[in-house]
Scaffold this active site. Structure first.
Site, PDB file in Angstrom:
ATOM      1  N   ASP A  13      14.976   1.219 -34.661  1.00 46.49           N
ATOM      2  CA  ASP A  13      14.357   2.256 -35.522  1.00 46.49           C
ATOM      3  C   ASP A  13      15.358   2.156 -36.620  1.00 46.49           C
ATOM      4  O   ASP A  13      15.715   2.909 -37.093  1.00 46.49           O
ATOM      5  CB  ASP A  13      15.619   3.599 -34.832  1.00 46.49           C
ATOM      6  CG  ASP A  13      14.198   4.492 -33.945  1.00 46.49           C
ATOM      7  OD1 ASP A  13      12.550   4.058 -33.580  1.00 46.49           O
ATOM      8  OD2 ASP A  13      14.962   4.897 -32.918  1.00 46.49           O
ATOM      9  N   LYS A  16      12.679  -0.908 -39.819  1.00 45.33           N
ATOM     10  CA  LYS A  16      12.173  -2.313 -39.706  1.00 45.33           C
ATOM     11  C   LYS A  16      10.754  -2.634 -40.437  1.00 45.33           C
ATOM     12  O   LYS A  16      10.421  -2.942 -41.328  1.00 45.33           O
ATOM     13  CB  LYS A  16      11.832  -3.176 -38.631  1.00 45.33           C
ATOM     14  CG  LYS A  16      13.060  -3.200 -37.509  1.00 45.33           C
ATOM     15  CD  LYS A  16      12.719  -3.999 -36.279  1.00 45.33           C
ATOM     16  CE  LYS A  16      12.434  -3.593 -34.846  1.00 45.33           C
ATOM     17  NZ  LYS A  16      12.554  -2.330 -34.572  1.00 45.33           N
ATOM     18  N   GLY A  40       7.840   2.489 -33.281  1.00 46.64           N
ATOM     19  CA  GLY A  40       7.179   3.417 -34.149  1.00 46.64           C
ATOM     20  C   GLY A  40       7.374   3.251 -35.746  1.00 46.64           C
ATOM     21  O   GLY A  40       8.422   3.459 -35.466  1.00 46.64           O
ATOM     22  N   HIS A  41       6.666   3.072 -36.321  1.00 48.58           N
ATOM     23  CA  HIS A  41       7.270   2.618 -37.978  1.00 48.58           C
ATOM     24  C   HIS A  41       6.536   3.379 -39.149  1.00 48.58           C
ATOM     25  O   HIS A  41       4.810   3.722 -39.324  1.00 48.58           O
ATOM     26  CB  HIS A  41       6.402   0.895 -38.573  1.00 48.58           C
ATOM     27  CG  HIS A  41       7.316  -0.182 -37.865  1.00 48.58           C
ATOM     28  ND1 HIS A  41       8.583  -0.078 -37.217  1.00 48.58           N
ATOM     29  CD2 HIS A  41       7.456  -1.054 -37.793  1.00 48.58           C
ATOM     30  CE1 HIS A  41       8.631  -1.536 -36.735  1.00 48.58           C
ATOM     31  NE2 HIS A  41       7.666  -2.051 -37.086  1.00 48.58           N
ATOM     32  N   GLN A 222      10.833  -2.050 -30.949  1.00 43.84           N
ATOM     33  CA  GLN A 222      12.722  -1.433 -30.373  1.00 43.84           C
ATOM     34  C   GLN A 222      13.768  -2.712 -31.119  1.00 43.84           C
ATOM     35  O   GLN A 222      14.022  -2.969 -32.593  1.00 43.84           O
ATOM     36  CB  GLN A 222      12.407  -1.746 -28.359  1.00 43.84           C
ATOM     37  CG  GLN A 222      11.835  -0.421 -28.822  1.00 43.84           C
ATOM     38  CD  GLN A 222      10.418  -1.274 -28.012  1.00 43.84           C
ATOM     39  OE1 GLN A 222      10.085  -2.506 -27.927  1.00 43.84           O
ATOM     40  NE2 GLN A 222       9.224  -0.038 -28.147  1.00 43.84           N
TER      41      GLN A 222
HETATM   42  P1  IMP Z   1      10.365   2.780 -23.274  1.00 44.03           P
HETATM   43  O1  IMP Z   1      10.136   2.093 -24.080  1.00 44.03           O
HETATM   44  O2  IMP Z   1       9.642   3.897 -23.306  1.00 44.03           O
HETATM   45  O3  IMP Z   1       9.979   2.542 -20.819  1.00 44.03           O
HETATM   46  O4  IMP Z   1      11.584   3.539 -23.224  1.00 44.03           O
HETATM   47  C1  IMP Z   1      13.124   2.503 -22.728  1.00 44.03           C
HETATM   48  C2  IMP Z   1      14.026   3.364 -23.869  1.00 44.03           C
HETATM   49  O5  IMP Z   1      13.953   2.662 -24.309  1.00 44.03           O
HETATM   50  C3  IMP Z   1      14.778   4.432 -23.892  1.00 44.03           C
HETATM   51  O6  IMP Z   1      15.647   4.681 -24.266  1.00 44.03           O
HETATM   52  C4  IMP Z   1      13.786   4.385 -25.777  1.00 44.03           C
HETATM   53  O7  IMP Z   1      14.471   5.748 -26.039  1.00 44.03           O
HETATM   54  C5  IMP Z   1      13.670   3.261 -25.851  1.00 44.03           C
HETATM   55  N1  IMP Z   1      13.225   3.060 -26.623  1.00 44.03           N
HETATM   56  C6  IMP Z   1      11.665   2.497 -27.029  1.00 44.03           C
HETATM   57  N2  IMP Z   1      11.186   2.163 -27.639  1.00 44.03           N
HETATM   58  C7  IMP Z   1      11.816   3.010 -28.762  1.00 44.03           C
HETATM   59  C8  IMP Z   1      11.953   2.832 -30.231  1.00 44.03           C
HETATM   60  O8  IMP Z   1      10.953   2.087 -30.889  1.00 44.03           O
HETATM   61  N3  IMP Z   1      12.987   3.033 -31.191  1.00 44.03           N
HETATM   62  C9  IMP Z   1      14.195   3.471 -30.070  1.00 44.03           C
HETATM   63  N4  IMP Z   1      14.193   3.429 -28.715  1.00 44.03           N
HETATM   64  C10 IMP Z   1      13.264   3.294 -28.340  1.00 44.03           C
END
Ligand code: IMP
Length: 429
Positions: A13, A16, A40-41, A222
């Protein structure tokens, strides 16, 4: 070599999306190398706002092909919906290529994600519940279904039956309702018809483009500290958002990496559970959240906020090999009397400026902050470093000095034009 990898420096977040959009303009390919629709972008183009979860935002440029790489896990329903929305808003088809080696997310992955979070009781990971972890689990267990199989109706049918029968044995042992393979096959065959034309030999096509000297932009989802190996395990995602992930997730040879741009906001955020030493549980943290509109694009969750952690950022720069840094959301910090930077931790009574790989130590770390004078000016019209208030310049200089990484770009607003280019040659040669 004309390659650039854009990496989130901390927990994702970092905005990017805007930079991928800016640099996607001159790229021939924009390749995403990890994750799925957990990301999410948001990209603002004039009066239009696009929200992307799977498709790299380079698709917004007519000359750029958006590539979904082998390291991704792709939910077909989300992809079909995203493509439809993009076409309606832009009035264009968009150039899209999907690696046949990428894995497919199924409804049983989402149910498993939710069930596992439930089972964690008071200590959930805070996943996005998009089935990302379970899809990667199946991949590593060698029972995942890849794009090549998904777009071939016969292989899809037999593979879904095989995997569902395996999973149903476990579900029945726990007295749970079995999964209906036929319903999944019917639903997924319809998606496959829409997605089939885009599936191909992405690794080969991208590799050949690099050899021809075409610009290729690689984009991780991420951030570094959510990497399954390099992150704050177990509070991580299932893939490799670090720069190395671009190699394993797309077939990019390390010898073809040109530049790695680390992206960090002027403060830190985190969604979901896990250690976050500089987190602010006070009105300053709340103010950053409101001024920065720090609410997730994917889940809408309020993001945790805190001061920028230079210990973590320098660690990220070292393990990703950042050739330069982009500092985003500097405008959000306007109006604070003081702004903080964390330059060391106190762990078990000892002061250290090394980032611990033991999550328990990081959980115990107390941040030692350098408070710097803030600024009140609105930064969104600044076009050069010199136009920034002296205090903001000092803030940026300190980041550069501590991390030993040159700052090549500063973003002062969501628009493409709200960008200060300090050393553009460090981004694209
Ligand atoms: P998962 O990727 O849904 O398995 O989540 C694992 C961890 O990564 C959790 O703490 C989510 O909130 C975090 N996470 C997954 N995708 C994002 C992202 O795009 N931005 C920030 N945190 C993320």
């Amino acid at each position: 070599m004309p390659t650039l990898i854009i990496v989130g420096a901390l927990w994702g977040d970092e905005a990017k999306g805007k930079l991928v959009d800016v640099f996607g303009e001159s790229a021939r390919f924009n390749v995403r190398y990890s994750g799925g629709n957990n990301a999410g972008h948001t990209v603002k183009v004039g009066s239009e706002t696009y929200k992307f979860h799977l498709i790299p935002s380079g698709i917004l440029h007519e000359s750029c092909t958006a590539v979904l790489g082998a390291g991704m896990v792709i939910c077909p329903a989300a992809l079909v919906e995203e493509l439809k929305t993009f076409r309606e808003k832009s009035g264009r088809e968009g150039k899209l290529l999907i690696s046949g080696a990428a894995h497919v997310v199924f409804p049983y992955h989402r149910s498993q994600d939710a069930a596992e979070e439930e089972m964690r009781g008071d200590n959930p990971l805070g996943t996005t519940k998009r089935g990302i972890g379970p899809a990667y689990q199946d991949k590593v267990s060698r029972i995942g279904i890849r794009m090549w199989e998904f777009v071939d109706p016969n292989r899809l049918t037999s593979r879904v039956k095989e995997v569902v029968s395996l999973k149903n044995r476990t579900l029945q042992a726990f007295g749970e309702k079995p999964i209906d393979a036929d319903a999944i096959i019917a639903e997924y065959c319809a998606y496959a018809d829409l997605i089939r034309p885009f599936v191909g030999e992405a690794e080969l096509i991208v590799n050949e483009a690099i050899r021809r000297g075409e610009k290729v932009l690689f984009e991780g989802a991420q951030g570094t500290l959510l990497d399954i190996d390099m992150g704050t395990y177990p509070y991580v995602t299932g893939s490799h958002p670090t720069s190395g992930g671009a190699c394993v997730g797309t077939g990019l040879p390390p010898t073809m990496i040109d530049n790695v741009l680390g992206v960090c906001a002027a403060y830190a955020t985190r969604v979901g559970a896990g250690p976050f030493p500089t987190e602010l549980h006070n009105e300053i943290g709340e103010r950053i959240r409101i001024q920065g509109n720090e609410f997730g694009t994917t889940t809408g969750r309020a993001r945790r906020t805190g001061w920028l952690d230079l210990v973590a950022l320098r660690h990220a720069s070292r393990i990703n090999g950042f050739t330069s840094l982009a500092i985003t959301r500097l405008d959000v910090l306007s109006g604070f009397e003081e702004v903080g930077l964390c330059t060391s931790y106190e762990v078990d009574g000892h002061q250290t400026d090394a980032f611990p790989s033991d999550t328990m130590k990081l959980e115990a770390a107390k941040p030692l902050l350098e408070m710097q004078p803030g600024w009140n000016e609105n930064l969104s019209n600044c076009k050069t470093y010199e136009e920034l208030p002296k205090e903001a310049q000092r803030f940026v200089d300190r980041i550069e000095m501590f991390t030993e990484t040159p700052v090549s770009l500063i973003s002062v607003g969501p628009e493409r034009t709200e960008t200060i280019y300090l050393k553009p040659s460090l981004i694209w040669n």
